[in-house]
Design a protein around this motif. Sequence first.
Motif, PDB file in Angstrom:
ATOM      1  N   GLY A 196      -0.178   2.016   2.822  1.00  0.00           N
ATOM      2  CA  GLY A 196      -0.482   0.172   2.971  1.00  0.00           C
ATOM      3  C   GLY A 196       0.785  -0.343   3.656  1.00  0.00           C
ATOM      4  O   GLY A 196       1.995   0.199   3.858  1.00  0.00           O
ATOM      5  N   ALA A 197       0.300  -1.575   4.389  1.00  0.00           N
ATOM      6  CA  ALA A 197       1.619  -2.279   5.031  1.00  0.00           C
ATOM      7  C   ALA A 197       2.254  -2.772   3.955  1.00  0.00           C
ATOM      8  O   ALA A 197       2.170  -3.101   2.581  1.00  0.00           O
ATOM      9  N   PRO A 198       3.795  -3.056   4.364  1.00  0.00           N
ATOM     10  CA  PRO A 198       4.564  -3.760   3.572  1.00  0.00           C
ATOM     11  C   PRO A 198       4.370  -5.287   3.113  1.00  0.00           C
ATOM     12  O   PRO A 198       4.122  -6.009   3.886  1.00  0.00           O
ATOM     13  N   LEU A 199       4.000  -5.351   1.836  1.00  0.00           N
ATOM     14  CA  LEU A 199       3.534  -6.634   1.393  1.00  0.00           C
ATOM     15  C   LEU A 199       4.308  -7.430   0.115  1.00  0.00           C
ATOM     16  O   LEU A 199       5.170  -6.738  -0.431  1.00  0.00           O
ATOM     17  N   GLU A 200       4.274  -8.627   0.134  1.00  0.00           N
ATOM     18  CA  GLU A 200       5.051  -9.220  -0.734  1.00  0.00           C
ATOM     19  C   GLU A 200       4.635  -9.264  -2.109  1.00  0.00           C
ATOM     20  O   GLU A 200       5.740  -9.215  -3.035  1.00  0.00           O
ATOM     21  N   THR A 201       3.556  -9.148  -2.559  1.00  0.00           N
ATOM     22  CA  THR A 201       3.213  -9.383  -4.010  1.00  0.00           C
ATOM     23  C   THR A 201       2.156  -7.994  -4.315  1.00  0.00           C
ATOM     24  O   THR A 201       1.447  -7.583  -3.260  1.00  0.00           O
ATOM     25  N   ILE A 202       2.083  -7.967  -5.418  1.00  0.00           N
ATOM     26  CA  ILE A 202       0.963  -7.241  -6.027  1.00  0.00           C
ATOM     27  C   ILE A 202      -0.272  -7.769  -5.795  1.00  0.00           C
ATOM     28  O   ILE A 202      -1.401  -6.849  -5.553  1.00  0.00           O
ATOM     29  N   HIS A 203      -0.486  -8.883  -5.760  1.00  0.00           N
ATOM     30  CA  HIS A 203      -1.585  -9.449  -5.501  1.00  0.00           C
ATOM     31  C   HIS A 203      -2.303  -9.050  -4.002  1.00  0.00           C
ATOM     32  O   HIS A 203      -3.531  -8.707  -3.862  1.00  0.00           O
ATOM     33  N   GLU A 204      -1.159  -9.300  -3.279  1.00  0.00           N
ATOM     34  CA  GLU A 204      -1.727  -8.706  -1.707  1.00  0.00           C
ATOM     35  C   GLU A 204      -1.910  -7.269  -1.613  1.00  0.00           C
ATOM     36  O   GLU A 204      -2.915  -6.741  -0.916  1.00  0.00           O
ATOM     37  N   THR A 205      -1.157  -6.413  -2.403  1.00  0.00           N
ATOM     38  CA  THR A 205      -1.348  -4.984  -2.408  1.00  0.00           C
ATOM     39  C   THR A 205      -2.562  -4.722  -2.981  1.00  0.00           C
ATOM     40  O   THR A 205      -3.383  -3.683  -2.420  1.00  0.00           O
ATOM     41  N   CYS A 206      -3.204  -5.415  -4.035  1.00  0.00           N
ATOM     42  CA  CYS A 206      -4.344  -4.871  -4.602  1.00  0.00           C
ATOM     43  C   CYS A 206      -5.743  -5.494  -3.561  1.00  0.00           C
ATOM     44  O   CYS A 206      -6.468  -4.696  -3.665  1.00  0.00           O
ATOM     45  N   ASP A 207      -5.429  -6.576  -3.112  1.00  0.00           N
ATOM     46  CA  ASP A 207      -6.387  -6.957  -2.133  1.00  0.00           C
ATOM     47  C   ASP A 207      -6.523  -5.851  -0.869  1.00  0.00           C
ATOM     48  O   ASP A 207      -7.889  -5.742  -0.562  1.00  0.00           O
ATOM     49  N   GLU A 208      -5.442  -5.534  -0.520  1.00  0.00           N
ATOM     50  CA  GLU A 208      -5.474  -4.290   0.708  1.00  0.00           C
ATOM     51  C   GLU A 208      -6.188  -3.018   0.002  1.00  0.00           C
ATOM     52  O   GLU A 208      -6.776  -2.553   0.644  1.00  0.00           O
ATOM     53  N   VAL A 209      -5.935  -2.868  -1.238  1.00  0.00           N
ATOM     54  CA  VAL A 209      -6.555  -1.703  -2.059  1.00  0.00           C
ATOM     55  C   VAL A 209      -7.990  -1.616  -1.909  1.00  0.00           C
ATOM     56  O   VAL A 209      -8.721  -0.700  -1.552  1.00  0.00           O
ATOM     57  N   ASN A 210      -8.405  -2.904  -2.280  1.00  0.00           N
ATOM     58  CA  ASN A 210      -9.757  -3.266  -2.594  1.00  0.00           C
ATOM     59  C   ASN A 210     -10.324  -3.143  -1.267  1.00  0.00           C
ATOM     60  O   ASN A 210     -11.567  -2.501  -0.990  1.00  0.00           O
ATOM     61  N   SER A 211     -10.022  -3.811  -0.199  1.00  0.00           N
ATOM     62  CA  SER A 211     -10.600  -3.843   1.324  1.00  0.00           C
ATOM     63  C   SER A 211     -10.764  -2.392   1.795  1.00  0.00           C
ATOM     64  O   SER A 211     -11.752  -2.078   2.193  1.00  0.00           O
ATOM     65  N   HIS A 212      -9.614  -1.570   1.422  1.00  0.00           N
ATOM     66  CA  HIS A 212      -9.755  -0.235   1.978  1.00  0.00           C
ATOM     67  C   HIS A 212     -10.966   0.345   1.306  1.00  0.00           C
ATOM     68  O   HIS A 212     -11.532   1.077   1.858  1.00  0.00           O
ATOM     69  N   LEU A 213     -10.912   0.550   0.129  1.00  0.00           N
ATOM     70  CA  LEU A 213     -11.981   1.175  -0.722  1.00  0.00           C
ATOM     71  C   LEU A 213     -13.378   0.678  -0.310  1.00  0.00           C
ATOM     72  O   LEU A 213     -14.100   1.643  -0.610  1.00  0.00           O
ATOM     73  N   LYS A 214     -13.569  -0.416  -0.141  1.00  0.00           N
ATOM     74  CA  LYS A 214     -14.672  -0.899   0.262  1.00  0.00           C
ATOM     75  C   LYS A 214     -15.270  -0.584   1.349  1.00  0.00           C
ATOM     76  O   LYS A 214     -16.417  -0.028   2.051  1.00  0.00           O
ATOM     77  N   GLU A 215     -14.221  -0.492   2.376  1.00  0.00           N
ATOM     78  CA  GLU A 215     -14.471   0.264   3.828  1.00  0.00           C
ATOM     79  C   GLU A 215     -14.781   1.465   3.692  1.00  0.00           C
ATOM     80  O   GLU A 215     -15.822   2.215   4.216  1.00  0.00           O
TER      81      GLU A 215
END
Length: 456
Positions: free
Chosen positions: A102-121
């Motif tokens: 994942g990209a370097p992100l500021e919060t776990i909220h952003e990290t989890c959004d990234e994980v969710n988006s990736h797994l949906k793709e």
Amino acid sequence: MSIPQSGGGPIEHHDQLAQYLADGCKPKDDWRIGTEHEKFGYDKAGLMPLPYDGPCGIKAMLDGLREGFGWDPVEEDGKIIGLVKDGANVSLEPGGQLELSGAPLETIHETCDEVNSHLKEVQQIADKIGAGFIGLGAAPIWTHEQMPLMPKGRYKLMDAYMDTVGTHGKQMMRRTCTVQVNLDFASEADMVQKFRVGLALQPVATALFANSPFFNGEENGHKSWRSRIWRNLDDARTGMLPFVFEDGMGFERYVQYALDVPMYFVYRDGKYVDALGQSFRDFMKGELPALPGEMPTQSDWGDHLTTCFPEVRIKKFMEMRGADGGPWRRLCALPAFWVGLMYDQTALDAAWDLCNGWDAQTREELRVAASVDGVSAEVNGIKMMDVARECVAISKAGLAARAKTGNGGLVPDETHFLNALEEVVETGHSPACELVHKYRDEWGGDLTKIYDEYSY
């Protein structure tokens, strides 16, 4: 596995090696969170691992992600072997495990959004080609021979080398998955404290995230077989690094360790040059047998650092490497756990107070016990469950102190990402415990049912 490093001029003097690491120091406001997770792909029709080629294969997955979601391809010898977009990359582990770095992100909220988006793709493309993906620490049924080796030069070299230095290296390459988090440090002293806490408490993460009780189609006697594999892989580049706890630990001390790790390769003109077992110290003198007369570049040093595999390692950031891959919600719990412990000074000090009395033997015994017994482990009167409960509490306090809001300010902090871990310390059951229960009691010993129940 890492992609080749780029940039950086020649290394002209030894001090540049430690400076490469020190260049990662950042003020606290610039600290970021990088989450990496791997998952196994399989053909739904036959429940077999995905080959590289074919209509239901890894190449089809990568092409689908590229065409459908705007990822840019990474190629080697004309074959697509990864993707990049917006500071993140999708890469292939040796056995075809699909990894998001994942990209370097500021919060776990952003990290989890990234994980969710990736797994949906991934799910959308997988459904089109008839594939499924599952999050486990080790392949539960597939044999070594059934797992393909991806067409990457780095992996071909490693595959040939593994049997000369240990007994489990090829199992690691083809049949394990992990989730890890990459964290920043402010200074050399901050790096040292985080390194010590990370190493000492890595067995706790192993126990909390233990999720690989099956191998070769049966129970293996361990809660984390993935962790067991790492103990007999290559002693020169794995382990708990006792020197990190000694006086004088710093960037230069880690450099000396890394220089003693035998090389795998040098990357030149898109090719991996075989340097198996050779010495970076010789490279620094222009005496590397693989490239006589050549001097290393900073990208060569960066590449070499990616071939060190301790439970915690540093490059220009620090990687927590002790957890099994797992189900969707635990992919966010792992970065939350370590960010809570590491990114608030009060929490970091409390975590160090918890483990600073352990000696090297105790830390190693905890590592072994975590792989075998998970959260039920006990070493020299130290009960893993008690330590895990305290760690989760410290992490939760650290996340609360960070007070990083989510959902437009409606979520006050990141503490809810620890819910899955709080369940473990309340019930005493890690994911591995749940899997064993299902296998024995609900599935009637039919391990193929794991795909229906635990795929993404």
